[in-house]
Design a protein around this motif. Sequence first.
Motif, short mmCIF file in Angstrom:
data_model
loop_
_atom_site.label_atom_id
_atom_site.label_comp_id
_atom_site.label_asym_id
_atom_site.label_seq_id
_atom_site.Cartn_x
_atom_site.Cartn_y
_atom_site.Cartn_z
N THR A 105 26.27 37.06 -17.59
CA THR A 105 27.01 38.31 -17.78
C THR A 105 26.37 39.12 -18.90
O THR A 105 25.51 38.62 -19.62
CB THR A 105 28.50 38.04 -18.15
OG1 THR A 105 28.54 37.34 -19.39
CG2 THR A 105 29.22 37.24 -17.08
N GLY A 106 26.81 40.35 -19.05
CA GLY A 106 26.34 41.19 -20.16
C GLY A 106 25.12 42.02 -19.82
O GLY A 106 24.64 42.04 -18.68
N ALA A 107 24.60 42.70 -20.84
CA ALA A 107 23.48 43.63 -20.68
C ALA A 107 22.20 42.94 -20.22
O ALA A 107 21.35 43.57 -19.60
CB ALA A 107 23.22 44.36 -22.00
N HIS A 108 22.06 41.66 -20.50
CA HIS A 108 20.83 40.93 -20.14
C HIS A 108 21.07 39.91 -19.04
O HIS A 108 20.37 38.90 -18.94
CB HIS A 108 20.25 40.26 -21.39
CG HIS A 108 19.95 41.23 -22.49
ND1 HIS A 108 18.87 42.09 -22.47
CD2 HIS A 108 20.62 41.52 -23.63
CE1 HIS A 108 18.88 42.84 -23.54
NE2 HIS A 108 19.93 42.51 -24.26
N LYS A 109 22.05 40.18 -18.19
CA LYS A 109 22.42 39.30 -17.09
C LYS A 109 21.18 38.93 -16.26
O LYS A 109 20.36 39.79 -15.93
CB LYS A 109 23.45 40.00 -16.19
CG LYS A 109 23.89 39.19 -15.00
CD LYS A 109 24.90 39.96 -14.18
CE LYS A 109 25.31 39.17 -12.95
NZ LYS A 109 26.27 39.90 -12.13
N GLY A 110 21.04 37.64 -15.96
CA GLY A 110 19.93 37.16 -15.16
C GLY A 110 18.72 36.74 -15.95
O GLY A 110 17.78 36.15 -15.41
N LYS A 111 18.70 37.01 -17.25
CA LYS A 111 17.56 36.69 -18.09
C LYS A 111 17.62 35.25 -18.58
O LYS A 111 18.64 34.80 -19.08
CB LYS A 111 17.53 37.64 -19.29
CG LYS A 111 16.28 37.57 -20.10
CD LYS A 111 16.30 38.67 -21.15
CE LYS A 111 14.89 39.10 -21.46
NZ LYS A 111 14.85 40.24 -22.34
N GLN A 112 16.52 34.53 -18.41
CA GLN A 112 16.46 33.17 -18.94
C GLN A 112 16.18 33.27 -20.44
O GLN A 112 15.22 33.92 -20.85
CB GLN A 112 15.35 32.35 -18.27
CG GLN A 112 15.31 30.91 -18.77
CD GLN A 112 14.29 30.06 -18.06
OE1 GLN A 112 14.19 30.10 -16.85
NE2 GLN A 112 13.53 29.31 -18.82
N ILE A 113 17.05 32.64 -21.24
CA ILE A 113 16.92 32.76 -22.70
C ILE A 113 16.59 31.43 -23.38
O ILE A 113 16.53 31.37 -24.61
CB ILE A 113 18.19 33.36 -23.34
CG1 ILE A 113 19.41 32.48 -23.05
CG2 ILE A 113 18.39 34.80 -22.87
CD1 ILE A 113 20.60 32.80 -23.94
N GLY A 114 16.38 30.39 -22.60
CA GLY A 114 16.05 29.13 -23.24
C GLY A 114 15.69 28.03 -22.28
O GLY A 114 15.97 28.10 -21.08
N LYS A 115 15.05 27.01 -22.85
CA LYS A 115 14.68 25.82 -22.10
C LYS A 115 14.76 24.66 -23.08
O LYS A 115 14.12 24.67 -24.13
CB LYS A 115 13.27 25.97 -21.53
CG LYS A 115 12.94 24.97 -20.47
CD LYS A 115 11.64 25.36 -19.78
CE LYS A 115 11.45 24.56 -18.52
NZ LYS A 115 10.24 24.97 -17.82
N MET A 116 15.59 23.68 -22.74
CA MET A 116 15.85 22.55 -23.64
C MET A 116 15.56 21.22 -22.95
O MET A 116 15.66 21.12 -21.72
CB MET A 116 17.32 22.54 -24.07
CG MET A 116 17.75 23.74 -24.86
SD MET A 116 17.16 23.55 -26.52
CE MET A 116 18.23 24.67 -27.37
N GLN A 117 15.27 20.22 -23.75
CA GLN A 117 15.12 18.86 -23.25
C GLN A 117 16.07 17.98 -24.04
O GLN A 117 16.30 18.20 -25.24
CB GLN A 117 13.69 18.37 -23.43
CG GLN A 117 12.72 19.10 -22.52
CD GLN A 117 11.36 18.46 -22.53
OE1 GLN A 117 10.86 18.04 -23.55
NE2 GLN A 117 10.75 18.39 -21.36
N ALA A 118 16.62 16.97 -23.37
CA ALA A 118 17.52 16.04 -24.03
C ALA A 118 16.76 15.24 -25.09
O ALA A 118 15.65 14.78 -24.86
CB ALA A 118 18.14 15.10 -23.00
N ALA A 119 17.40 15.11 -26.26
CA ALA A 119 16.81 14.34 -27.35
C ALA A 119 17.66 13.10 -27.66
O ALA A 119 17.37 12.37 -28.58
CB ALA A 119 16.66 15.21 -28.59
N GLY A 120 18.74 12.91 -26.88
CA GLY A 120 19.60 11.75 -27.05
C GLY A 120 20.82 12.03 -27.91
O GLY A 120 20.81 12.92 -28.76
N ASN A 121 21.88 11.29 -27.67
CA ASN A 121 23.13 11.39 -28.44
C ASN A 121 23.72 12.79 -28.48
O ASN A 121 24.17 13.25 -29.54
CB ASN A 121 22.94 10.86 -29.86
CG ASN A 121 22.60 9.37 -29.88
OD1 ASN A 121 23.13 8.61 -29.07
ND2 ASN A 121 21.73 8.98 -30.77
#
Length: 95
Positions: A32-48
């Motif tokens: 939602t919002g002005a930047h709808k559809g924009k990918q803003i991140g990519k994360m990997q699990a680091a545990g816990n």
Amino acid sequence: MADPIEGNWTTESGETAGISKCGGSFCITLKTGAHKGKQIGKMQAAGNGKYKGKITDPADDKTYSGKASLSGSSMKMSGCVFGGLICKSQAWNKQ
């Protein structure tokens, strides 16, 4: 079973960010919002309940080292520059 980070989250600005699997990582896309559809991140699990990766500010397209930490239905999301010298963080809530 879905990872706890997967799903829709309400950001501090009130927008909805969706987190879903993409390859071996989790991609964060504004829904939602002005930047709808924009990918803003990519994360990997680091545990816990912790995650690390890259976060992009959708307003200026600057990318930062990112971290996320889950606690129940809330998540602390932070982005840092200069090796962690300057950081900003937000609290997101799962929808």
